[in-house]
Enzyme design. Structure first.
Site: not given
Ligand code: ARG
Length: 567
Positions: A129, A132, A135
């Site tokens: 992942k 983004h 986070h």
């Protein structure tokens, strides 16, 4: 100079003299008067009326009689049941500035945490992942806590508990083998992996057999199949390479990347111990720890097929951290959505008989929305942190271009200001509050923002450059005004702010403090001439400026933000 202790000592002997009693803990009763004209410290005498069997105003009068002023306390006034103490301004200024300037980067540091370890689990990203904006909080709160605890003498261990285990990785391998290629993933990196995953979910709608393939590959990973492990390790490497760029930009690092898969061989102990302590019960084929008495759903330890879960891994991780680091505190900087998860995990460990369960804490935080939009990976509404940071630097650069076109090293300054603005915005409110990210707030140079604090710091630097060569013989009369006093008070308060920030695991207290100090200094700067006064007055004001500069810089650095000297 510890003023409260000094005052308490003097009061102690006065009470002894006048009443023949020894009363301890007086320091804890001292208050700060609501209005500075009432003095610097106030002592509420009603706290003593029971012990001394007298009315507060009477006590105040008795203690005030024969109270000798000294080099630190200029005078004392009775106001009803209060004793108000007025500090000797010059001695106060000298004491605070000496302390700040002698300690420098170590100001506010203490040995409080000597020999104590704090584990901090933060950022903890998931494999395959992209990083983004969601986070950001865990990463920056964790990083700030790490700095703050270190400053107070703790040894902190930063742990990135990678999300590198789960059935989704079987699906990902299946998708890769079906539709991907080495070149495509090599080139596209994590973005390519995410695209493959999305495709899997689209195609599985029409072809349920894909699920079996996903399961097949996850089983391969579990069994340690060479091909599966090789592909998986490669996915992991790509993700970490991607994240490393962001971590470098943010100035964040970790001591350990032991993620979920690290505990694969450490789960047997958890299951055995739970079983042996009679805590494991069967429930519809699965094994769980019953938490009904605690009004929580059961903590699932083993699924029907014998697979372990997120919680099982967290229990194994907690035991491992205790064994390996012998922590005094173990923090988990994770969004509040996982509140129940951590309560279940902590409770289970407590039920296992480990009293150190009380030393674990879920340091939770709220959600972030972007320009008014809530974000959701599932709905494809994602804002990548790297893009945000890049944009922040670009915007900061445009502002610099306009405000100070002549500035040297503009690129580096724009980077520090742009990144700093984003971090500061993230840390400015108490954790649990949701964050509404709006560009015009983040980069507002006049608001309560990172750039505002950085700008105030650069202002101090510029005053200091202009003041080079002023002889350093301070006349502290130059600081005998409310604005200078407010700066001194803020400086004096700093060590307490750091202690409280650690006690409550709230870095925002430091961010707020930096704004307050910047505001106090700016008020002083506008009201008073620094250079061109008598040499002694200028020297005192320059010393105040130097201390403000040092503490602004230190506050920012503790929360992970750089402070350029020119802006
Ligand atoms: N990877 C998890 C997530 O993104 C966070 C892990 C937090 N740490 C932990 N020990 N559970 O939701």
């Amino acid at each position: 100079m510890d003023y409260p202790a000094h005052i308490a000592q003097k009061l102690f002997s006065r009470i002894q003299g006048a009443y023949g009693m020894e009363i301890e803990g007086l320091e804890g009763f001292l208050e700060t008067p609501p209005d500075p004209s009432l003095g610097d410290y106030a002592f509420p005498c009603f706290k003593l009326s029971k012990a001394l069997r007298a009315a507060p105003p009477k006590i105040a009068q008795t203690l005030a009689e024969g109270f000798a002023a000294d080099e630190y306390i200029a005078k004392l006034e009775c106001a009803g049941g209060y004793l108000n103490f007025f500090l000797n301004q010059a001695a106060f200024a000298a004491a605070v500035l000496d302390e700040v300037l002698q300690k420098g980067e170590k100001y506010g540091a203490s040995g409080e945490g000597q020999g104590r370890v704090v584990c901090i689990d933060y950022s903890s990203i998931n494999i395959a992942k992209r990083f983004h904006i969601g986070h950001l909080s865990t990463t920056m709160i964790g990083n700030a806590l790490k700095n703050l605890y270190n400053h107070l003498g703790y040894k902190s261990v930063g742990i990135n508990h990678l999300g590198d285990w789960g059935t989704q990785f079987g699906r990902m391998i299946a998708a890769y083998l079906k539709w991907g290629s080495r070149e495509m993933v090599e080139e596209g990196g994590v973005k390519a992996l995410m695209a493959l995953y999305v495709r899997f979910h689209e195609e599985v709608e029409n072809d349920k057999s894909l699920e079996d393939e996903g399961r097949f590959w996850f089983k391969k990973i579990e069994e340690g199949d060479a091909q599966a492990l090789e592909i998986f390790a490669w996915f992991k490497e790509l993700t970490l390479k991607d994240a490393a760029r962001v971590y470098e930009t943010l100035g964040v690092s970790f001591d350990s990347y032991a993620g979920e898969s690290f505990y694969n061989d450490k789960m047997g102990r958890v299951v055995d111990e739970l079983r042996q302590k009679g805590l494991l019960v069967e429930s519809q084929g699965a094994y769980v720890v019953d938490l009904e008495a605690e009004k929580m759903p059961p903590c699932i330890i083993l699924k029907k097929d014998g697979a372990t879960l997120y919680a099982t891994r967290d229990i194994a991780a907690a035991l491992y951290r205790k064994d390996n680091y012998d922590f005094a505190k173990s923090l988990y900087v994770v969004a509040y959505q996982q509140d129940l998860h951590f309560r279940q995990v902590f409770k289970t460990i407590e039920k296992m008989g480990y009293d150190w369960a009380a030393d674990m804490e879920h340091v939770s935080f709220g959600m972030i929305s972007y320009e008014g939009e809530t974000l959701s990976t599932r709905k494809g509404n994602v804002v990548y942190l790297e893009d945000v940071l890049e944009k922040a630097v670009e915007k900061a650069r445009a502002i610099m271009e306009e405000k100070s076109p002549e500035l040297e090293g503009k690129d580096e300054v724009a980077r520090q200001v742009g990144i700093g603005a984003v971090i500061f915005f993230d840390l400015f409110n108490s954790r649990i509050k949701d964050i509404d990210f709006y560009w015009d707030r983040v980069l507002n140079f006049d608001g309560e923002t990172g750039p505002y604090v950085q700008y105030s710091h650069a202002r101090c630097c510029s005053v200091l450059r202009r003041g080079e060569g002023v002889p350093q013989v301070p006349d502290y009369e130059g600081l005998n005004n409310p604005q200078a006093l407010a700066v001194l008070r803020a400086l004096e308060r700093f060590p307490q702010v750091l202690r409280e920030a650690c006690q409550r695991n709230e870095p925002y207290l430091v961010a707020r403090f930096s704004v307050e100090l910047a505001q106090a200094y700016n008020r002083f700067y506008y009201e008073h001439q620094i250079l061109g006064e008598s040499a002694g007055v200028s020297a005192a004001r320059l010393r105040l400026t130097r201390a403000a500069q040092a503490v602004l810089r230190l506050s920012l650095s503790l929360i992970g933000i750089q402070a350029p000297e020119r802006m």
